[in-house]
Write an enzyme that holds these catalytic residues in place. Structure first.
Site, PDB file in Angstrom:
ATOM      1  N   SER A   1       2.073  -0.677  -3.437  1.00 25.78           N
ATOM      2  CA  SER A   1       2.513  -0.043  -4.680  1.00 25.78           C
ATOM      3  C   SER A   1       1.254   0.399  -5.419  1.00 25.78           C
ATOM      4  O   SER A   1       0.337  -0.404  -5.607  1.00 25.78           O
ATOM      5  CB  SER A   1       3.260  -1.046  -5.550  1.00 25.78           C
ATOM      6  OG  SER A   1       4.210  -1.728  -4.779  1.00 25.78           O
TER       7      SER A   1
ATOM      8  N   CYS B   1       9.111  -6.308  -9.517  1.00 24.44           N
ATOM      9  CA  CYS B   1       8.240  -6.057  -8.361  1.00 24.44           C
ATOM     10  C   CYS B   1       7.617  -7.365  -7.892  1.00 24.44           C
ATOM     11  O   CYS B   1       7.205  -8.193  -8.697  1.00 24.44           O
ATOM     12  CB  CYS B   1       7.141  -5.058  -8.721  1.00 24.44           C
ATOM     13  SG  CYS B   1       6.048  -4.738  -7.320  1.00 24.44           S
TER      14      CYS B   1
ATOM     15  N   ASP C   1      11.041  -3.070  -6.562  1.00 24.73           N
ATOM     16  CA  ASP C   1      10.048  -2.717  -5.546  1.00 24.73           C
ATOM     17  C   ASP C   1       9.598  -4.071  -5.014  1.00 24.73           C
ATOM     18  O   ASP C   1       8.646  -4.663  -5.526  1.00 24.73           O
ATOM     19  CB  ASP C   1       8.890  -1.966  -6.227  1.00 24.73           C
ATOM     20  CG  ASP C   1       7.778  -1.610  -5.260  1.00 24.73           C
ATOM     21  OD1 ASP C   1       7.922  -1.882  -4.057  1.00 24.73           O
ATOM     22  OD2 ASP C   1       6.750  -1.071  -5.711  1.00 24.73           O
TER      23      ASP C   1
ATOM     24  N   TRP D   1       9.207  -7.060  -1.686  1.00 25.06           N
ATOM     25  CA  TRP D   1       8.881  -7.222  -0.272  1.00 25.06           C
ATOM     26  C   TRP D   1       9.073  -8.675   0.148  1.00 25.06           C
ATOM     27  O   TRP D   1       9.044  -9.575  -0.683  1.00 25.06           O
ATOM     28  CB  TRP D   1       7.443  -6.773  -0.028  1.00 25.06           C
ATOM     29  CG  TRP D   1       6.448  -7.415  -0.935  1.00 25.06           C
ATOM     30  CD1 TRP D   1       6.021  -8.714  -0.890  1.00 25.06           C
ATOM     31  CD2 TRP D   1       5.775  -6.809  -2.059  1.00 25.06           C
ATOM     32  NE1 TRP D   1       5.132  -8.947  -1.900  1.00 25.06           N
ATOM     33  CE2 TRP D   1       4.952  -7.812  -2.620  1.00 25.06           C
ATOM     34  CE3 TRP D   1       5.778  -5.537  -2.615  1.00 25.06           C
ATOM     35  CZ2 TRP D   1       4.141  -7.578  -3.730  1.00 25.06           C
ATOM     36  CZ3 TRP D   1       4.976  -5.311  -3.712  1.00 25.06           C
ATOM     37  CH2 TRP D   1       4.161  -6.315  -4.260  1.00 25.06           C
TER      38      TRP D   1
HETATM   39  P1  NAP Z   1       1.514 -15.727  -5.915  1.00 26.82           P
HETATM   40  O1  NAP Z   1       0.192 -15.765  -6.557  1.00 26.82           O
HETATM   41  O2  NAP Z   1       1.751 -16.558  -4.727  1.00 26.82           O
HETATM   42  O3  NAP Z   1       2.662 -16.035  -6.946  1.00 26.82           O
HETATM   43  C1  NAP Z   1       2.654 -15.497  -8.244  1.00 26.82           C
HETATM   44  C2  NAP Z   1       3.369 -16.416  -9.188  1.00 26.82           C
HETATM   45  O4  NAP Z   1       4.754 -16.420  -8.860  1.00 26.82           O
HETATM   46  C3  NAP Z   1       2.882 -17.842  -9.064  1.00 26.82           C
HETATM   47  O5  NAP Z   1       2.717 -18.367 -10.332  1.00 26.82           O
HETATM   48  C4  NAP Z   1       4.010 -18.515  -8.329  1.00 26.82           C
HETATM   49  O6  NAP Z   1       4.119 -19.890  -8.644  1.00 26.82           O
HETATM   50  C5  NAP Z   1       5.181 -17.773  -8.888  1.00 26.82           C
HETATM   51  N1  NAP Z   1       6.432 -17.977  -8.155  1.00 26.82           N
HETATM   52  C6  NAP Z   1       6.648 -18.650  -6.996  1.00 26.82           C
HETATM   53  N2  NAP Z   1       7.964 -18.671  -6.708  1.00 26.82           N
HETATM   54  C7  NAP Z   1       8.590 -18.021  -7.719  1.00 26.82           C
HETATM   55  C8  NAP Z   1       9.960 -17.725  -7.983  1.00 26.82           C
HETATM   56  N3  NAP Z   1      10.947 -18.094  -7.163  1.00 26.82           N
HETATM   57  N4  NAP Z   1      10.240 -17.025  -9.090  1.00 26.82           N
HETATM   58  C9  NAP Z   1       9.272 -16.630  -9.938  1.00 26.82           C
HETATM   59  N5  NAP Z   1       7.976 -16.888  -9.738  1.00 26.82           N
HETATM   60  C10 NAP Z   1       7.634 -17.580  -8.626  1.00 26.82           C
HETATM   61  O7  NAP Z   1       1.833 -14.202  -5.637  1.00 26.82           O
HETATM   62  P2  NAP Z   1       1.231 -13.210  -4.577  1.00 26.82           P
HETATM   63  O8  NAP Z   1       0.157 -13.871  -3.798  1.00 26.82           O
HETATM   64  O9  NAP Z   1       0.962 -11.963  -5.265  1.00 26.82           O
HETATM   65  O10 NAP Z   1       2.500 -13.020  -3.655  1.00 26.82           O
HETATM   66  C11 NAP Z   1       3.769 -12.823  -4.212  1.00 26.82           C
HETATM   67  C12 NAP Z   1       4.763 -12.894  -3.092  1.00 26.82           C
HETATM   68  O11 NAP Z   1       4.765 -11.680  -2.401  1.00 26.82           O
HETATM   69  C13 NAP Z   1       4.471 -13.978  -2.085  1.00 26.82           C
HETATM   70  O12 NAP Z   1       5.687 -14.505  -1.663  1.00 26.82           O
HETATM   71  C14 NAP Z   1       3.810 -13.229  -0.953  1.00 26.82           C
HETATM   72  O13 NAP Z   1       4.085 -13.806   0.304  1.00 26.82           O
HETATM   73  C15 NAP Z   1       4.487 -11.881  -1.071  1.00 26.82           C
HETATM   74  N6  NAP Z   1       3.622 -10.799  -0.645  1.00 26.82           N
HETATM   75  C16 NAP Z   1       4.068 -10.049   0.373  1.00 26.82           C
HETATM   76  C17 NAP Z   1       3.335  -8.988   0.777  1.00 26.82           C
HETATM   77  C18 NAP Z   1       3.856  -8.147   1.880  1.00 26.82           C
HETATM   78  O14 NAP Z   1       3.407  -7.055   2.069  1.00 26.82           O
HETATM   79  N7  NAP Z   1       4.841  -8.583   2.630  1.00 26.82           N
HETATM   80  C19 NAP Z   1       2.140  -8.686   0.168  1.00 26.82           C
HETATM   81  C20 NAP Z   1       1.718  -9.463  -0.894  1.00 26.82           C
HETATM   82  C21 NAP Z   1       2.489 -10.531  -1.301  1.00 26.82           C
HETATM   83  P3  NAP Z   1       3.792 -21.109  -7.644  1.00 26.82           P
HETATM   84  O15 NAP Z   1       3.018 -20.553  -6.504  1.00 26.82           O
HETATM   85  O16 NAP Z   1       3.004 -22.046  -8.469  1.00 26.82           O
HETATM   86  O17 NAP Z   1       5.100 -21.674  -7.235  1.00 26.82           O
END
Ligand code: NAP
Length: 668
Positions: A448, A620, A665, A667
């Site tokens: 994005s 997102c 948006d 994933w």
């Molecule tokens: P992150 O830093 O792991 O998480 C961001 C915040 O969201 C943290 O404070 C986390 O808390 C919280 N969180 C966890 N579960 C939640 C829920 N059910 N509802 C609301 N908030 C919640 O974020 P990130 O590293 O940016 O990744 C975000 C997600 O997207 C992850 O699941 C990652 O696997 C996915 N992702 C996927 C892709 C792809 O292309 N497929 C790329 C990037 C990220 P805690 O961790 O303390 O529980």
């Protein structure tokens, strides 16, 4: 008095007329003389097989000419549906039939009603659903055609659909379900039930199970039998070059030879722009992870984008992984080769741009880091000298419960990529050319866009987290694209590192009227598109526009660690570009605090914005948990403050989605 005036006026008019006439003639002559000859577009010349003079858009004529009776159309975004189509069309040979995989975008789909002209004919559709229940790019025209043609009579068309989707998304398998239903409505005959593949579960297993039952149904329908020949069938033949002009060898280009060096717009998925990386910085202040902000320079490319669009990048595989594969297979990776389709009539002459070297193929064109699918194991089994290895590989490709469980644990859960499989099965020594034929294509990755074109017309920002994890076998697996991006440093031996990229348009758009309030919910890297939205709202404000409330719900683990873009967000709040900045720090206290908890805390204000002030909601980030939990929180708010039952609240939110006032948006 009137007459002379009129006469004078008439005489003047004639002179003007003449003057204008000569001026026009002059301009036309000048235009013809001075017009630059159109720049010649270098032609992509195939070295081995002469390119067809014109592309055949009639699949019926093609099938008749080549004796095919099964056509497998694919609606594919990431290549999986295309892979499944190839496997199905190859399967046909085992039943004495001939199949071809086909991209609906390349053919006249209006010919479906004519398929009955071919004996024992069948159309199979492998349809993936993309984004929020949308067709894939290559199936968009077919989808429009199905929707628009109510009078189409498809009586006599035999068909079946295998659908690819993901249960974490709202519109699970919407596209496959639609095609299946619509073809029946138009009179076609479904000869086998719709197959539903769930990528959140085990898509490969769903496909294998469906296919296992599908072929016996085809046999019964057409009165044919399996030929009993289970040996592997090669689709491409290898040609090695020992003396070739290296200028004619592909070095990673996606489309035209040398297109990475001689760049010509328009830039798209077949012709990416090599964007220099001008900024690549770590966003998090502490912690083990690496969250990064990149800026790609698109000056001079004529590329336009809108906030909310996606940028697609073509990554390359880790050279260490490629070298190890070369070692394990005992091959010279720099050998120039071509894999040529044995079916000369096929539109697809090579599995990837050829001629090229094995090194380029394994670096730029082939996916070597995902666990291979079962058909790859099945076909490679013949090269295992240990009968036990052979048996296990074939078992994993079968639909027996034992085989499925073995594939699930030994390949999927252990995250074994092809290198890990070769290392852990030392008796397996496949020829590299067969392996290159079987591995899927390395796909572009979408991010994005984290900037607004109003503020940054010449640069595109990316916000991403570098993926790295340990597998059950103790190996460290690295995300292909994020690790490759991390190493795209601003100066690489004095040169700017470049990234092959193009833009993919999205529906994730700010409201047309700037005065509408927006509620943005994006924890973690889900903040990305909102950085663009915030920049754009700030720009609109500077232009003196009436900008409505701009509310952000962001979440991260620790305030001092991974509060991404803290300075930018706080500055926007100070300038009242962000009217409400809500941040959930999940791990700064004993209990978890997430964005949805803050939504509930502010429910009155939220409800007012949504219900009375036409606010647009945007979500997102993570699809599996976060997006669902946020939606549940909004249901609960609607239920409580809108005095609704749960069903009414669910309908209320659904309506917001159909009206384009609740966009996601996400994933998984
Ligand atoms: P992150 O830093 O792991 O998480 C961001 C915040 O969201 C943290 O404070 C986390 O808390 C919280 N969180 C966890 N579960 C939640 C829920 N059910 N509802 C609301 N908030 C919640 O974020 P990130 O590293 O940016 O990744 C975000 C997600 O997207 C992850 O699941 C990652 O696997 C996915 N992702 C996927 C892709 C792809 O292309 N497929 C790329 C990037 C990220 P805690 O961790 O303390 O529980």
């Amino acid at each position: 008095m009137a007459f002379p005036v009129a006469q004078e006026a008439e005489a003047l008019f004639t002179n003007m007329d003449l003057l204008l006439f000569s001026l026009i003639i002059g301009i036309v002559i000048y235009w013809f003389m001075s017009r630059k000859k159109p720049e010649p577009i270098p032609e992509f010349k195939k070295i081995d097989t002469p390119a067809p003079t014109s592309r055949e858009t009639s699949f019926i004529e093609k099938m008749k000419k080549t004796g095919k009776n099964i056509i497998v159309f694919y609606g594919s975004q990431t290549g999986t549906a295309e892979e499944f189509s190839n496997r199905l069309s190859k399967d046909a040979q085992r039943y004495g039939m001939k199949g071809m995989a086909a991209d609906p975008e390349e053919y006249d789909m209006g010919e479906l009603s004519r398929l009955s002209e071919i004996n024992n004919s069948l159309a199979i559709f492998c349809m993936a659903t993309y984004g929020e229940g949308d067709p894939t790019d290559n199936a968009q025209d077919f989808y429009d055609w199905l929707q628009e043609n109510d009078d189409e009579d498809l009586t006599g068309l035999n068909y079946t659909v295998f659908s690819l989707g993901n249960k974490t998304y709202e519109h699970y398998n919407a596209m496959g379900k639609y095609v299946d239903k619509r073809l029946e409505e138009l009179g076609a005959k479904r000869i086998f039930d719709l197959g539903l593949g769930d990528d959140d579960g085990n898509l490969e297993e769903d496909f294998v199970s469906w296919r296992e039952q599908f072929w016996p149904a085809v046999c019964e329908h057409f009165g044919v039998e399996a030929l009993g020949d289970e040996s592997s069938i090669r689709q491409y033949e290898l040609k090695e070059f020992t003396d070739i002009n290296m200028n004619k060898v592909f070095t990673g280009e996606i489309g035209r030879l040398k297109s990475f060096e001689v760049q010509k717009p328009p830039f798209d998925s077949k012709n990416p722009f090599m964007a220099p990386v001008t900024v690549n910085r770590r966003l998090n202040k502490a912690g083990d992870r690496h969250l990064m902000h990149l800026e790609l320079d698109i000056t001079g490319s004529k590329i336009r984008y809108e906030s909310g669009d996606h940028v697609a990048v073509f990554p390359t595989n880790d050279s260490a992984l490629v070298n190890k594969l070369g070692q394990v297979l005992g091959v010279d990776l720099d050998l120039v080769i071509s894999l040529n389709n044995l079916d000369e009539e096929s539109n697809k002459k090579h599995p990837f741009p050829c001629p090229t070297t094995y090194r380029t193929a394994l670096t730029h064109y082939l996916d070597i880091s995902h666990p291979p699918r079962t058909n790859v194991l099945y076909e490679l089994a013949q090269y295992a000298s240990d009968p036990k290895d052979q048996e296990n590989m074939r078992k994993m490709a079968s639909s027996s419960p034992e085989g499925k469980a073995l594939y699930q644990s030994w390949v999927l859960e252990s995250c074994r990529n092809i290198l890990a499989i070769l290392e852990d099965m030392p008796s397996l020594k496949p020829p590299i050319d067969h392996l290159c034929e079987l591995l899927p294509r390395l796909q572009a990755r979408y991010y994005s866009i984290a900037s607004s074109s109003k503020v940054h017309p010449n640069s595109i920002h990316i916000c991403a987290v570098v993926v790295e994890y340990q597998t059950k076998t103790g190996r460290v697996n690295k995300g292909v694209a994020t690790n490759w991006l991390k190493n795209k440093l601003v100066t690489d031996n004095g040169h700017k590192a470049t990234v092959p990229m193009y833009i993919r348009k999205s529906q994730f758009r700010l409201p047309f009227k700037a005065s509408n309030p927006v509620i943005m919910i994006g924890p973690g890297t889900g903040i990305a598109p909102f950085m663009g939205f915030i920049q754009e709202r700030g720009w609109l404000k500077e232009q003196g526009k009436d900008v409505g409330e701009t509310v952000l719900y962001y979440g991260c683990r620790h305030k001092m660690e991974d509060y991404l873009y803290q300075e930018e967000l706080e500055e926007a709040e100070q300038k009242v570009v962000i009217t409400q900045l809500n941040v959930a720090f999940s791990r700064d206290q004993e209990h978890k605090v997430y964005v949805q908890h803050l939504l509930k805390n502010n429910k009155e204000n939220l409800w007012k914005l949504i219900h009375l002030e036409n606010a647009h909601i945007y979500v997102c980030g993570d699809a599996r948990n976060m997006a669902k939990d946020v939606q549940t929180a909004l249901h609960e708010i609607a239920e409580e403050l809108g005095d609704m039952t749960r069903t009414q609240a669910t309908d209320y939110i659904k309506k917001l989605m159909t009206k384009g006032r609740y966009s996601q948006d996400v994933w998984s």
